[in-house]
Structures are given as structure tokens and as C-alpha cells.
Design an enzyme around this catalytic site. Structure first.
Site, mmCIF file in Angstrom:
data_model
loop_
_atom_site.group_PDB
_atom_site.id
_atom_site.type_symbol
_atom_site.label_atom_id
_atom_site.label_comp_id
_atom_site.label_asym_id
_atom_site.label_seq_id
_atom_site.Cartn_x
_atom_site.Cartn_y
_atom_site.Cartn_z
ATOM 1 N N TYR A 177 0.848 -1.186 0.000
ATOM 2 C CA TYR A 177 0.000 0.000 0.000
ATOM 3 C C TYR A 177 0.888 1.242 0.000
ATOM 4 O O TYR A 177 1.912 1.277 0.672
ATOM 5 C CB TYR A 177 -0.897 0.039 1.244
ATOM 6 N N HIS B 114 -6.668 1.024 -2.007
ATOM 7 C CA HIS B 114 -6.454 -0.413 -2.152
ATOM 8 C C HIS B 114 -4.982 -0.666 -2.501
ATOM 9 O O HIS B 114 -4.282 0.218 -2.994
ATOM 10 C CB HIS B 114 -7.360 -0.974 -3.242
ATOM 11 N N LYS C 1 -4.413 -5.210 -9.516
ATOM 12 C CA LYS C 1 -3.129 -5.229 -8.807
ATOM 13 C C LYS C 1 -2.051 -5.739 -9.760
ATOM 14 O O LYS C 1 -2.280 -6.670 -10.530
ATOM 15 C CB LYS C 1 -3.198 -6.121 -7.573
#
Length: 396
Positions: free
Chosen positions: A295, A303, A350
Site C-alpha cells: 500500500y 487499495h 493489482k
């Protein structure tokens, strides 16, 4: 060691309505306080010389080492609050992340069970999603059965539709009132003479988090679980390693007996220390089938942008054959496994990173270096960014 450039998308922000409050609560990225003295003539002169009277204050937190769970437990609520709000260290043992069990219970009492907590909202949403899938499957089965009846009676072939007015979709389906009533929510409101709540939640630190706090920041004291006395740095370093290895040496004669360069604690700490030192907030990534999530500021702000898979590599392949530890991801993996994990993380936006940690050869480095953190200098990290090719999105 290398740094990571900013991935695509920049990360999705969270909690827009509480952004100002979160910026105030989580203003300190680490459990350190920089205290500046009031302005003075001496301070102005030192400022011209590039010097400062600012002093750093470390909080003195305590935790108990638990070899069974391979973690350190912080039982003092004030210490738990400091470690969570100043760097997002640890996890509440009765919560999903932030130790908020007591606040949730107080909220339940004050709202008489009408105001849902985040855990209860998640339970209701999962129950509704499960019911939606059952209703959709039943509707599709009914359409298929109707098509078979038409074929049996009239001889016409009809292809069962997977969408339409008779098939519920995520946009049109609504949970029934009975489902909402049956979903377990908050407990019944307490009686007026009920005793005051006691905070029974603890903050659980991983071994990597605990050692980073005590070795790099000097703000954590680890207590021996048997004597409840503070442990020395070398005792902690050896104890953390020995919790990760099988008991292959019943009666060690030397302090270094049983210690190995491919110890899982060492491998994971090298990765954790590397990214924490670069300013990332590092949290566990088991939810997305990876080892770590990174993060930029913390879970309450955005997120995670990056997902890490730790891949140990032996400098000397013979060390792997003689090792007593079956190190995870140390053997070659299949492309189907890698593609599966990459697809999971691509769906949640991601970027997947393969972190290769090189384990020094026993023939080159003495085993005695494992008794101190100085052995970390013999490890190295290589990073490979992996992106899933999606033809419909990558034509430009």
C-alpha cells in the site's frame, strides 16, 4: 536491490467522505514522533547552518512472543492503537484488520443492534450473493425444463436463454425481506444493568513486523512468554528463526545448531524489510493468493497497488538437496499456477511482482553469521513485474 515505479491506475482511493479525518488520525507513517522546540534565536542560527534541534521520540510498546502462533501479541490497548495508527502494524485478533472489537460492541449497545458493523455488512452481502446465485441457477433450470417440454409436446427446438426477464441479473435482482430477516446480524440489545465491556482483543504482529519495530525503530520490547522478562536482541533473533524450522536437532550443542540460511523467517524478513524501508506499507496477501500486498499509505486510504510472490533461489543448488526445510516456491512452478494467480490479481487491478530472494551458499558464508542480523547483508533481491496480456484492452 531496486525500486518499483508507480503502477498503472495509481490505486483506488477508499473512504472519500472520511479522507480528512483519516489524514489526521494516520498522519504519522511510522511510530516515531518528531518534536520541534519552540522558535528561538539559537534555533534560527542552527537552521542557517543546516542543523536542527528536532528530537525523535520513540513509543515504548510491549509484546509477548508466542511461538505457537509464530507471532507477537500486544495486549496493551494503548500500544495497539499506537502501532496500528502509526504505520498499520499488526492485526486485531477479533477483527479483519484494525483492532476495533470494543468499538463495535459499544456501537451495538448504543444502536440497539440497528446500526450494522463492517463485519455484519460483509456477512449480509455474502448471504445475498449466495442467494442470488441460487435464484439465478433455479431460473435457468426452469427455462431449460420449459424448453424440453416444448420439444417433447410440439417438437420445436428452443435454445434456453441465459438472460432475459425471467433470468435475474445482478442489476435487477433484489433480496427478499425474509432473507434480510434470516441473516444473522447484531445480537439483541443488552439489559440496562449489564456489566461494562472489557476489551479482550489483542494486536497480533507477525515475526517480520515485530523484528522491524524492535530492530529498526527501537519502539518494541518483546517479552519471554515463560518469564515475562524482556528478551535480548540475539535471543529474539534466534527464537524467531527456530519457530520456523522442524525439530531435527533434539539436543543442540552450539547456539547456531539448527539455524539455516533458507529459514522462512529470514526469507520473508528480507522482503518485508526491503519494501518497508522504501516507504511501502506491507501487509499479508493470502486473500489474493500472494505473500504480501503493498500500500502507498495504508489500507484505510487506497487499495493495494502491488501484489508480491516471494520466490527463494539457492545460490548453491546442493544446499536445497541437503536442507531440512521444504521451502515454499523454491522449486520450479507451472505456468498454469502462475497464470491463475496473475488473473486473480489482474481482476482486482493489482500488479503482480515476482520477488526472487537469493539464498547465500553455505560453502561461501559461515553459519555463525546467522546468530546476528548481520547475515541479512548476504541476501539479495531481484524483482520481475508480471502483467497479464488482455487483447481487448491492450490494442493501443
Amino acid at each position: 536491490m531496486s525500486s518499483i515505479s508507480r503502477p498503472r491506475g495509481g490505486g483506488q482511493t477508499k473512504g472519500g467522505g472520511r479522507r480528512f479525518e483519516n489524514n489526521k488520525i494516520y498522519a504519522n507513517p511510522l511510530p516515531l514522533l518528531f518534536i520541534e522546540p519552540p522558535p528561538s534565536r539559537i534555533g534560527s542560527i542552527l537552521g542557517l547552518l543546516g542543523l536542527s534541534l528536532t528530537r525523535v521520540e520513540n513509543p515504548h510498546c510491549e509484546g509477548v512472543f508466542d511461538p505457537v502462533t509464530r507471532s507477537v501479541w500486544v495486549t496493551n490497548p494503548d500500544h495497539s492503537l499506537i502501532l496500528w495508527r502509526r504505520g498499520f502494524f499488526g492485526k486485531g485478533d477479533l477483527s479483519r484488520s484494525e483492532p476495533s472489537w470494543l468499538a463495535r460492541q459499544i456501537n451495538i449497545r448504543r444502536s440497539a443492534g440497528k446500526q450494522l458493523t463492517s463485519e455484519e455488512i460483509t456477512a449480509r452481502r455474502r448471504a445475498e450473493r449466495r442467494q442470488f446465485k441460487l435464484d439465478r441457477a433455479a431460473a435457468i433450470a426452469a427455462v431449460a425444463e420449459e424448453a424440453e417440454e416444448i420439444f417433447a409436446t410440439e417438437g420445436r427446438v428452443i435454445t434456453p436463454a441465459l438472460s432475459g426477464p425471467a433470468i435475474p441479473s445482478a442489476a435487477t435482482w433484489r433480496p427478499s425481506q425474509q432473507l434480510r430477516e434470516e441473516t444473522p446480524l447484531a445480537p439483541p440489545p443488552p439489559l440496562e444493568d449489564e456489566e461494562e465491556l472489557e476489551d479482550v482483543e489483542h494486536l497480533q504482529l507477525t515475526l517480520q513486523e515485530a523484528f522491524f519495530l524492535l530492530w529498526n525503530l527501537d519502539c518494541l520490547t518483546v517479552l519471554n512468554p515463560n518469564s515475562m522478562q524482556p528478551m535480548t536482541l540475539q535471543q529474539i533473533w534466534v527464537a524467531f528463526q527456530k519457530t520456523e524450522i522442524p525439530p531435527v536437532i533434539p539436543h543442540p550443542t552450539e547456539p547456531s545448531d539448527g539455524l539455516q540460511f533458507d529459514n522462512p523467517f529470514l526469507i520473508n524478513y528480507v522482503v518485508y524489510h526491503h519494501y518497508r524501508s522504501l516507504g511501502w506499507v506491507v501487509k499479508g496477501g493470502i486473500k489474493f493468493c500472494v505473500d504480501y500486498l503493498l500500500y502507498k499509505r495504508g489500507p484505510v486510504f487506497t487499495h493495494a497497488e502491488l501484489a508480491l510472490i516471494v520466490l527463494p533461489v539457492y545460490e548453491d543448488p546442493e544446499d536445497q538437496k541437503t536442507s531440512h526445510i521444504d521451502l515454499q516456491n523454491s522449486s520450479p512452478f507451472g505456468w498454469s499456477w502462475l497464470s491463475t494467480i496473475n488473473r486473480v490479481n489482474s481482476q482486482v487491478q493489482k500488479t503482480l511482482i515476482l520477488v526472487y530472494v537469493t539464498i547465500p551458499a553455505k560453502s561461501r558464508v559461515s553459519k555463525q553469521v546467522l546468530l546476528t542480523p548481520g547475515c541479512l547483508a548476504h541476501y539479495s533481491i531481484r524483482e520481475v513485474v508480471l502483467r497479464r496480456f488482455i487483447p481487448a484492452r491492450m490494442r493501443d
